[in-house]
Design a protein around this motif. Sequence first.
Motif, PDB file in Angstrom:
ATOM      1  N   GLU A 110       0.829  -1.212   0.000  1.00  0.00           N
ATOM      2  CA  GLU A 110       0.000   0.000   0.000  1.00  0.00           C
ATOM      3  C   GLU A 110       0.859   1.256   0.000  1.00  0.00           C
ATOM      4  OE1 GLU A 110      -3.769   0.045   0.003  1.00  0.00           O
ATOM      5  OE2 GLU A 110      -2.791  -1.614  -1.027  1.00  0.00           O
ATOM      6  N   ILE A 111       1.969   1.209   0.720  1.00  0.00           N
ATOM      7  CA  ILE A 111       2.893   2.351   0.724  1.00  0.00           C
ATOM      8  C   ILE A 111       3.467   2.579  -0.671  1.00  0.00           C
ATOM      9  CG2 ILE A 111       5.109   3.188   1.603  1.00  0.00           C
ATOM     10  CD1 ILE A 111       4.493   1.739   4.225  1.00  0.00           C
ATOM     11  N   PHE A 112       3.938   1.492  -1.296  1.00  0.00           N
ATOM     12  CA  PHE A 112       4.536   1.613  -2.626  1.00  0.00           C
ATOM     13  C   PHE A 112       3.496   1.976  -3.684  1.00  0.00           C
ATOM     14  CE2 PHE A 112       7.883  -1.679  -1.142  1.00  0.00           C
ATOM     15  CZ  PHE A 112       8.588  -0.673  -0.511  1.00  0.00           C
ATOM     16  N   ARG A 113       2.309   1.409  -3.565  1.00  0.00           N
ATOM     17  CA  ARG A 113       1.257   1.710  -4.540  1.00  0.00           C
ATOM     18  C   ARG A 113       0.873   3.184  -4.482  1.00  0.00           C
ATOM     19  NH1 ARG A 113      -4.582   1.114  -5.022  1.00  0.00           N
ATOM     20  NH2 ARG A 113      -4.714   0.712  -2.782  1.00  0.00           N
ATOM     21  N   SER A 114       0.774   3.704  -3.257  1.00  0.00           N
ATOM     22  CA  SER A 114       0.452   5.120  -3.098  1.00  0.00           C
ATOM     23  C   SER A 114       1.566   6.003  -3.637  1.00  0.00           C
ATOM     24  CB  SER A 114       0.203   5.426  -1.619  1.00  0.00           C
ATOM     25  OG  SER A 114      -0.020   6.800  -1.416  1.00  0.00           O
ATOM     26  N   ALA A 115       2.819   5.616  -3.374  1.00  0.00           N
ATOM     27  CA  ALA A 115       3.961   6.416  -3.829  1.00  0.00           C
ATOM     28  C   ALA A 115       4.069   6.410  -5.351  1.00  0.00           C
ATOM     29  CB  ALA A 115       5.251   5.896  -3.208  1.00  0.00           C
ATOM     30  N   ILE A 116       3.892   5.236  -5.953  1.00  0.00           N
ATOM     31  CA  ILE A 116       3.973   5.134  -7.411  1.00  0.00           C
ATOM     32  C   ILE A 116       2.831   5.902  -8.069  1.00  0.00           C
ATOM     33  CG2 ILE A 116       3.810   3.526  -9.359  1.00  0.00           C
ATOM     34  CD1 ILE A 116       5.257   1.465  -7.606  1.00  0.00           C
ATOM     35  N   ALA A 146       9.308   7.446  -6.658  1.00  0.00           N
ATOM     36  CA  ALA A 146       8.439   6.772  -5.699  1.00  0.00           C
ATOM     37  C   ALA A 146       9.195   6.385  -4.429  1.00  0.00           C
ATOM     38  CB  ALA A 146       7.818   5.534  -6.339  1.00  0.00           C
ATOM     39  N   VAL A 147      10.452   5.968  -4.591  1.00  0.00           N
ATOM     40  CA  VAL A 147      11.249   5.584  -3.424  1.00  0.00           C
ATOM     41  C   VAL A 147      11.408   6.759  -2.476  1.00  0.00           C
ATOM     42  CG1 VAL A 147      13.579   4.962  -2.678  1.00  0.00           C
ATOM     43  CG2 VAL A 147      12.483   3.693  -4.518  1.00  0.00           C
ATOM     44  N   ARG A 148      11.682   7.927  -3.036  1.00  0.00           N
ATOM     45  CA  ARG A 148      11.842   9.105  -2.188  1.00  0.00           C
ATOM     46  C   ARG A 148      10.548   9.467  -1.478  1.00  0.00           C
ATOM     47  NH1 ARG A 148      15.584  13.280  -5.771  1.00  0.00           N
ATOM     48  NH2 ARG A 148      17.325  11.851  -6.107  1.00  0.00           N
ATOM     49  N   ILE A 149       9.441   9.332  -2.181  1.00  0.00           N
ATOM     50  CA  ILE A 149       8.140   9.650  -1.589  1.00  0.00           C
ATOM     51  C   ILE A 149       7.798   8.666  -0.473  1.00  0.00           C
ATOM     52  CG2 ILE A 149       5.658   9.784  -2.078  1.00  0.00           C
ATOM     53  CD1 ILE A 149       6.431  10.649  -4.940  1.00  0.00           C
ATOM     54  N   ALA A 150       8.215   7.414  -0.641  1.00  0.00           N
ATOM     55  CA  ALA A 150       7.838   6.357   0.301  1.00  0.00           C
ATOM     56  C   ALA A 150       8.717   6.297   1.543  1.00  0.00           C
ATOM     57  CB  ALA A 150       7.880   4.999  -0.408  1.00  0.00           C
ATOM     58  N   ILE A 151       9.814   7.018   1.582  1.00  0.00           N
ATOM     59  CA  ILE A 151      10.757   6.907   2.710  1.00  0.00           C
ATOM     60  C   ILE A 151      10.100   7.198   4.062  1.00  0.00           C
ATOM     61  CG2 ILE A 151      12.783   7.969   3.774  1.00  0.00           C
ATOM     62  CD1 ILE A 151      14.092   8.047   1.053  1.00  0.00           C
ATOM     63  N   PRO A 152       9.366   8.301   4.234  1.00  0.00           N
ATOM     64  CA  PRO A 152       8.783   8.560   5.571  1.00  0.00           C
ATOM     65  C   PRO A 152       7.835   7.456   6.035  1.00  0.00           C
ATOM     66  CG  PRO A 152       8.713  10.542   4.207  1.00  0.00           C
ATOM     67  CD  PRO A 152       9.098   9.417   3.304  1.00  0.00           C
ATOM     68  N   ALA A 153       6.945   7.012   5.146  1.00  0.00           N
ATOM     69  CA  ALA A 153       5.998   5.954   5.522  1.00  0.00           C
ATOM     70  C   ALA A 153       6.719   4.638   5.784  1.00  0.00           C
ATOM     71  CB  ALA A 153       4.952   5.774   4.425  1.00  0.00           C
ATOM     72  N   LYS A 217      15.408  13.871   4.462  1.00  0.00           N
ATOM     73  CA  LYS A 217      16.036  15.144   4.113  1.00  0.00           C
ATOM     74  C   LYS A 217      17.131  14.949   3.064  1.00  0.00           C
ATOM     75  CE  LYS A 217      15.173  17.259   8.625  1.00  0.00           C
ATOM     76  NZ  LYS A 217      15.789  17.843   9.854  1.00  0.00           N
ATOM     77  N   ARG A 218      17.824  13.832   3.157  1.00  0.00           N
ATOM     78  CA  ARG A 218      18.943  13.581   2.238  1.00  0.00           C
ATOM     79  C   ARG A 218      18.463  13.380   0.811  1.00  0.00           C
ATOM     80  NH1 ARG A 218      21.887  12.943  -1.166  1.00  0.00           N
ATOM     81  NH2 ARG A 218      23.952  11.960  -1.273  1.00  0.00           N
ATOM     82  N   PHE A 219      17.342  12.708   0.634  1.00  0.00           N
ATOM     83  CA  PHE A 219      16.883  12.365  -0.701  1.00  0.00           C
ATOM     84  C   PHE A 219      15.673  13.167  -1.165  1.00  0.00           C
ATOM     85  CE2 PHE A 219      19.074   8.491   0.748  1.00  0.00           C
ATOM     86  CZ  PHE A 219      19.960   8.337  -0.299  1.00  0.00           C
ATOM     87  N   GLN A 220      15.359  14.239  -0.454  1.00  0.00           N
ATOM     88  CA  GLN A 220      14.224  15.039  -0.887  1.00  0.00           C
ATOM     89  C   GLN A 220      14.563  15.768  -2.175  1.00  0.00           C
ATOM     90  OE1 GLN A 220      13.361  17.915   2.104  1.00  0.00           O
ATOM     91  NE2 GLN A 220      15.326  18.942   1.988  1.00  0.00           N
ATOM     92  N   PHE A 221      13.533  16.100  -2.936  1.00  0.00           N
ATOM     93  CA  PHE A 221      13.728  16.780  -4.205  1.00  0.00           C
ATOM     94  C   PHE A 221      14.253  18.186  -3.980  1.00  0.00           C
ATOM     95  CE2 PHE A 221      10.467  13.658  -5.459  1.00  0.00           C
ATOM     96  CZ  PHE A 221      11.151  13.089  -6.514  1.00  0.00           C
ATOM     97  N   GLN A 222      15.006  18.686  -4.967  1.00  0.00           N
ATOM     98  CA  GLN A 222      15.497  20.046  -4.914  1.00  0.00           C
ATOM     99  C   GLN A 222      14.308  20.988  -4.948  1.00  0.00           C
ATOM    100  OE1 GLN A 222      18.033  21.107  -8.120  1.00  0.00           O
ATOM    101  NE2 GLN A 222      18.791  22.950  -7.164  1.00  0.00           N
ATOM    102  N   SER A 223      14.229  21.859  -3.957  1.00  0.00           N
ATOM    103  CA  SER A 223      13.061  22.718  -3.849  1.00  0.00           C
ATOM    104  C   SER A 223      13.089  23.832  -4.881  1.00  0.00           C
ATOM    105  CB  SER A 223      12.980  23.336  -2.448  1.00  0.00           C
ATOM    106  OG  SER A 223      14.076  24.200  -2.229  1.00  0.00           O
TER     107      SER A 223
END
Length: 257
Positions: A110-116, A146-153, A217-223
């Motif tokens: 569910e985490i990966f599906r939501s991130a993808i 998706a990996v970056r989005i899924a890190i917190p969850a 924080k390390r892998f977040q997108f460049q703002s």
Amino acid sequence: MSAFFNWEYVESFFPKILSALPITLAIVAVATAVGMVLGLLIAFIRIEKIPVLSQISQVFVSFIRGTPILVQLFLVYYGLPIIFTALANIEKIDYVYITYGLSTAAFFSEIFRSAISSVATDQKEAAASVGLTRGQTYRRIILPQAVRIAIPATGTMIVSLLQDTSLAFSLGVIDVIGKVRALAALTYRSLEGYFVAAIIFIVLSILLERLFTWLTKRFQFQSKAKVQTQGLDPEILIKNDEIFQTYTLKGEKGETY
């Protein structure tokens, strides 16, 4: 106070309980590895809506999410040898690995599906327009984001998994809680043992939370704000092939960076 809680028992129990920590960490490590692999597979099946497999995976996820981990443990322990007789003689810890691996896979799916699904669909269309196959699109465009989005969850899930391992003793596995119960049976002192276990779980949870906070924080997108402070047009023209770690940008005078 000493009749209810004795610090001498805490000092005596601590190294003994700590000696069982590798079993708890092994459960977390195996369940995380199995869960990530199966979870990604289940997420892909459900996103691509593969006939039959999609329905089966949906039922599986709903069952896991709707039942306690303790029930799942006993279903696997008593039911799996009936279905697969070859598994009748495996160790109890293996049943724990199987149960926690399958349970974690459902939640990771569910985490990966939501991130993808959160990755913009126009990126898939753009990838197809330049001749990328579906596998290349997932590997080079969708999954890195998706990996970056899924890190917190994922971090929250692993901390929860660590705490759920406290039920592994139900099958007779001597993990941290299993060791506490064994010491309590020998000394008739339960409170001190559970106090030590609480300290161990709290410390490990804090360490995991800080690790995943750092990874986020390390892998977040460049703002966008950071790009603007560099005097560049925040519009991203081309994302290169290095998993979006750098970008090709156009400045006001047409220069590329």
